[in-house]
Motif scaffolding. Sequence first.
Motif, PDB file in Angstrom:
ATOM      1  N   CYS A  56      -2.835   4.080  -9.292  1.00 52.07           N
ATOM      2  CA  CYS A  56      -4.010   4.708  -8.669  1.00 52.07           C
ATOM      3  C   CYS A  56      -3.891   4.691  -7.153  1.00 52.07           C
ATOM      4  CB  CYS A  56      -5.288   3.959  -9.056  1.00 52.07           C
ATOM      5  SG  CYS A  56      -5.709   4.039 -10.798  1.00 52.07           S
ATOM      6  N   TYR A  57      -2.898   3.991  -6.617  1.00 52.81           N
ATOM      7  CA  TYR A  57      -2.844   3.773  -5.169  1.00 52.81           C
ATOM      8  C   TYR A  57      -1.926   4.733  -4.419  1.00 52.81           C
ATOM      9  CZ  TYR A  57      -4.934  -0.910  -5.880  1.00 52.81           C
ATOM     10  OH  TYR A  57      -5.744  -1.964  -6.190  1.00 52.81           O
ATOM     11  N   VAL A  58      -0.818   5.141  -5.026  1.00 51.34           N
ATOM     12  CA  VAL A  58       0.228   5.818  -4.257  1.00 51.34           C
ATOM     13  C   VAL A  58      -0.315   7.021  -3.491  1.00 51.34           C
ATOM     14  CG1 VAL A  58       2.386   7.096  -4.410  1.00 51.34           C
ATOM     15  CG2 VAL A  58       2.119   4.991  -5.691  1.00 51.34           C
ATOM     16  N   ASP A  59      -1.090   7.864  -4.179  1.00 53.00           N
ATOM     17  CA  ASP A  59      -1.601   9.070  -3.522  1.00 53.00           C
ATOM     18  C   ASP A  59      -3.042   8.922  -3.054  1.00 53.00           C
ATOM     19  OD1 ASP A  59       0.740  10.632  -3.701  1.00 53.00           O
ATOM     20  OD2 ASP A  59       0.368  10.912  -5.834  1.00 53.00           O
ATOM     21  N   TYR A  60      -3.529   7.701  -3.085  1.00 50.13           N
ATOM     22  CA  TYR A  60      -4.927   7.455  -2.686  1.00 50.13           C
ATOM     23  C   TYR A  60      -5.061   7.644  -1.175  1.00 50.13           C
ATOM     24  CZ  TYR A  60      -9.505   5.120  -2.866  1.00 50.13           C
ATOM     25  OH  TYR A  60     -10.841   4.815  -2.787  1.00 50.13           O
ATOM     26  N   ALA A  61      -6.030   8.471  -0.773  1.00 50.30           N
ATOM     27  CA  ALA A  61      -6.184   8.794   0.653  1.00 50.30           C
ATOM     28  C   ALA A  61      -7.667   8.886   1.018  1.00 50.30           C
ATOM     29  CB  ALA A  61      -5.472  10.105   0.972  1.00 50.30           C
ATOM     30  N   PRO A  62      -8.402   7.762   0.944  1.00 49.55           N
ATOM     31  CA  PRO A  62      -9.832   7.791   1.244  1.00 49.55           C
ATOM     32  C   PRO A  62     -10.087   7.844   2.745  1.00 49.55           C
ATOM     33  CG  PRO A  62      -9.142   5.558   0.849  1.00 49.55           C
ATOM     34  CD  PRO A  62      -7.929   6.420   0.650  1.00 49.55           C
ATOM     35  N   SER A  63     -11.344   8.053   3.109  1.00 50.81           N
ATOM     36  CA  SER A  63     -11.704   8.198   4.529  1.00 50.81           C
ATOM     37  C   SER A  63     -11.389   6.927   5.322  1.00 50.81           C
ATOM     38  CB  SER A  63     -13.189   8.523   4.650  1.00 50.81           C
ATOM     39  OG  SER A  63     -13.943   7.515   4.004  1.00 50.81           O
ATOM     40  N   PHE A  64     -11.421   5.739   4.654  1.00 46.99           N
ATOM     41  CA  PHE A  64     -11.239   4.500   5.411  1.00 46.99           C
ATOM     42  C   PHE A  64      -9.763   4.126   5.596  1.00 46.99           C
ATOM     43  CE2 PHE A  64     -10.291   2.307   1.532  1.00 46.99           C
ATOM     44  CZ  PHE A  64     -11.196   2.764   0.588  1.00 46.99           C
ATOM     45  N   GLY A  65      -8.832   4.934   5.058  1.00 46.75           N
ATOM     46  CA  GLY A  65      -7.411   4.629   5.243  1.00 46.75           C
ATOM     47  C   GLY A  65      -6.736   5.710   6.065  1.00 46.75           C
ATOM     48  N   ARG A  66      -5.473   5.457   6.432  1.00 46.19           N
ATOM     49  CA  ARG A  66      -4.729   6.445   7.219  1.00 46.19           C
ATOM     50  C   ARG A  66      -3.747   7.170   6.299  1.00 46.19           C
ATOM     51  NH1 ARG A  66      -1.486   3.754  11.784  1.00 46.19           N
ATOM     52  NH2 ARG A  66      -3.535   3.551  12.727  1.00 46.19           N
TER      53      ARG A  66
END
Length: 255
Positions: A56-66
């Motif tokens: 669930c993390y590899v393509d995770y791109a939420p507002s709080f990350g870069r």
Amino acid sequence: MIEILTPPEVDRARRTGGLVGAILQDLRARTSVGTNLLELDEWTRSMINDAGAESCYVDYAPSFGRGRFGHHVCTAVNDAVLHGLPHDRSLADGDLLTLDLAILLDGMAADAAISFVVGNSDQPESLAMINTTERALAAGIAAAGPGARIGDLAHAIGSVLSADGYPINLEFGGHGIGTTMHQDPHVPNTGRPGRGYQLRPGVLLALEPWIMADTDELITDDDGWTLRSATGCRTAHTEHTIAITPDGAEILTLP
Ligand code: MG
């Protein structure tokens, strides 16, 4: 929107949860003084692939990350606590490591985190913090069941954290989970009983008490992802995914 899963869907989530628990157990067993955080990431990638699951993390791109996270496990060391981006760093004796892992298998997500001390050095304060988050998690799970409200769980978690003297950050907490990793409702790590969404069978929650020794303030690392304690103090974090059942709550992320 809050997902209510059918019993067959909960059964699929139970398999995902078992895999998350097993991978975390395996990572912990393999971790020793000198283990590199990028090795942990690679082991995780390989175990997820072998199981036919997806990160669930590899393509995770939420507002709080870069940008996208780009790795398979969160590795947070000492003053790092959440969203720890794996770096080329070898663990030292006495380091406090948090591993946070969320994967998707057969369309169902599960999310869990463990904190532990690397090696054999005596770290009583770190162990006490880890113990506090584990007891807070157990209290939150004990408060969960059909008819309970989010505030009841939040209050149970926060009561343990406060009783042990830790400040509580309200920016990040637990969350609903199901066909995706992060869903409503938000589950803060403290709250007022009797308030908030009322739970029913088929709701899945990731409960995740986390603390910093002497502050509730976070700072973001230069890597754009890793959140650290503002004072440089140590931190701890424990998480399970649970399912609300007709009788209470079931932990899904045990090995
Ligand atoms: Mg989570």
